[in-house]
Design a protein around this motif. Structure first.
Motif, PDB file in Angstrom:
ATOM      1  N   SER A  92       0.813  -1.217   0.000  1.00  0.00           N
ATOM      2  CA  SER A  92       0.000   0.000   0.000  1.00  0.00           C
ATOM      3  C   SER A  92       0.849   1.272   0.000  1.00  0.00           C
ATOM      4  CB  SER A  92      -0.938   0.007   1.210  1.00  0.00           C
ATOM      5  OG  SER A  92      -0.181  -0.138   2.405  1.00  0.00           O
ATOM      6  N   ARG A  93       2.162   1.141   0.279  1.00  0.00           N
ATOM      7  CA  ARG A  93       3.039   2.321   0.230  1.00  0.00           C
ATOM      8  C   ARG A  93       3.049   2.961  -1.150  1.00  0.00           C
ATOM      9  NH1 ARG A  93       8.697   0.216   1.741  1.00  0.00           N
ATOM     10  NH2 ARG A  93       7.828  -1.634   0.747  1.00  0.00           N
ATOM     11  N   PHE A 129       0.607   3.572  -3.049  1.00  0.00           N
ATOM     12  CA  PHE A 129      -0.479   4.546  -3.224  1.00  0.00           C
ATOM     13  C   PHE A 129      -0.163   5.858  -2.512  1.00  0.00           C
ATOM     14  CE2 PHE A 129      -2.626   0.392  -3.726  1.00  0.00           C
ATOM     15  CZ  PHE A 129      -2.940   0.546  -5.062  1.00  0.00           C
ATOM     16  N   GLY A 130       0.585   5.770  -1.400  1.00  0.00           N
ATOM     17  CA  GLY A 130       1.030   6.993  -0.736  1.00  0.00           C
ATOM     18  C   GLY A 130       1.974   7.777  -1.622  1.00  0.00           C
ATOM     19  N   TRP A 131       2.921   7.061  -2.245  1.00  0.00           N
ATOM     20  CA  TRP A 131       3.872   7.701  -3.167  1.00  0.00           C
ATOM     21  C   TRP A 131       3.139   8.293  -4.369  1.00  0.00           C
ATOM     22  CZ3 TRP A 131       4.871   6.562  -8.295  1.00  0.00           C
ATOM     23  CH2 TRP A 131       5.957   7.234  -8.868  1.00  0.00           C
ATOM     24  N   GLY A 191       0.055   9.188  -4.564  1.00  0.00           N
ATOM     25  CA  GLY A 191      -0.780  10.308  -4.133  1.00  0.00           C
ATOM     26  C   GLY A 191       0.002  11.607  -4.061  1.00  0.00           C
ATOM     27  N   GLU A 192       1.287  11.511  -3.681  1.00  0.00           N
ATOM     28  CA  GLU A 192       2.141  12.699  -3.634  1.00  0.00           C
ATOM     29  C   GLU A 192       2.517  13.164  -5.044  1.00  0.00           C
ATOM     30  OE1 GLU A 192       5.552  11.862  -1.264  1.00  0.00           O
ATOM     31  OE2 GLU A 192       4.361  11.380   0.528  1.00  0.00           O
ATOM     32  N   PRO A 240      -1.574  13.735  -7.292  1.00  0.00           N
ATOM     33  CA  PRO A 240      -2.707  13.875  -6.364  1.00  0.00           C
ATOM     34  C   PRO A 240      -4.080  13.881  -7.046  1.00  0.00           C
ATOM     35  CG  PRO A 240      -1.464  15.946  -6.553  1.00  0.00           C
ATOM     36  CD  PRO A 240      -0.671  14.889  -7.261  1.00  0.00           C
ATOM     37  N   SER A 282      -5.888  10.417  -5.229  1.00  0.00           N
ATOM     38  CA  SER A 282      -6.322  10.946  -3.937  1.00  0.00           C
ATOM     39  C   SER A 282      -6.804   9.789  -3.063  1.00  0.00           C
ATOM     40  CB  SER A 282      -7.464  11.956  -4.132  1.00  0.00           C
ATOM     41  OG  SER A 282      -8.615  11.297  -4.614  1.00  0.00           O
ATOM     42  N   ALA A 283      -6.747   9.980  -1.748  1.00  0.00           N
ATOM     43  CA  ALA A 283      -7.149   8.917  -0.818  1.00  0.00           C
ATOM     44  C   ALA A 283      -8.582   8.475  -1.079  1.00  0.00           C
ATOM     45  CB  ALA A 283      -6.991   9.412   0.620  1.00  0.00           C
ATOM     46  N   ASP A 333      -9.666   4.707  -2.074  1.00  0.00           N
ATOM     47  CA  ASP A 333     -10.602   3.991  -1.186  1.00  0.00           C
ATOM     48  C   ASP A 333     -11.793   3.439  -1.957  1.00  0.00           C
ATOM     49  OD1 ASP A 333      -9.012   4.468   0.982  1.00  0.00           O
ATOM     50  OD2 ASP A 333     -10.199   6.150   1.763  1.00  0.00           O
TER      51      ASP A 333
END
Length: 199
Positions: free
Chosen positions: A79-80, A82-84, A86-87, A90, A94-95, A99
């Motif tokens: 899941s990391r 998706f964090g990367w 997203g930055e 964006p 986006s979260a 989701d």
């Protein structure tokens, strides 16, 4: 303009560009894969040197290989990723969007992979999402290949046979596909509830 540039390069390079752009988009990088595919298919409809068959084959191969690479990235980074993303992107990752896509994959698994090929956001998220949610690669590959061939072949055939009129209508194709997916989701949910109530 993309279509004008494609007309200046050899047919082999047209197929390579289609396969690469669709493939890179499918790994999770937001590129205009559908736009490139439509431009190449439209070019095939009025250019003797470009074959619609090879445009479809190149796009199918790019979709299948790109999604498989996306699956491998999701498996490796979890899941990391998706964090990367997203930055970096964006607007696309986006979260809230991730989701919603996860909820769709959780409920419908392989069907979400298949129909996701027709929806821009899910086309980008499909491989990494399937891996992070624990979908077996064999099941993913089957749904991914079927969706990739249906999307690439269907889009190429529609543009090739309908010609320039298709260019205007295919701009809204992702929204039409999204409506179809949502209707399928509602239909499957209703059917599941009816079965449970009968039991």
């Amino acid at each position: 303009m993309l279509s004008e540039w494609l007309e200046t390069v050899p047919p082999l390079l047209v197929y390579v560009v289609v396969g690469l752009v669709v493939g890179i988009e499918s790994t999770g990088v937001p590129l205009p894969g559908e736009v490139v595919l439509v431009a190449a298919a439209l070019m095939a409809s009025h250019h003797d040197g470009v074959s619609p068959l090879w445009v479809g084959v190149a796009a199918s191969a790019g979709a299948i290989l790109g999604d498989s690479a996306g699956y491998a990235l999701g498996k490796r980074f979890g899941s990391r990723i998706f964090g990367w993303a997203g930055e970096k992107f964006p607007r696309h990752f986006s979260a809230d969007k991730v989701d919603r896509a996860q909820a769709l994959f959780r409920r419908h698994g392989a069907w979400a992979v298949f129909f996701g090929r027709f929806v821009a956001l899910l086309r980008i998220l499909s491989g990494p999402l399937a891996a992070t949610m624990g979908m077996h690669y064999g099941k993913f590959l089957l749904a991914n290949a079927a969706g990739g061939v249906a999307w690439a072949g269907g889009t190429t055939a529609a543009v090739y046979f309908v010609g320039e009129a298709a260019e205007r209508y295919l701009k809204d194709f992702s929204w039409i596909a999204l409506v179809v997916v949502l209707l399928a989701v509602v239909g499957l949910s209703v059917r599941g509830r009816l079965r449970r109530s009968r039991r």
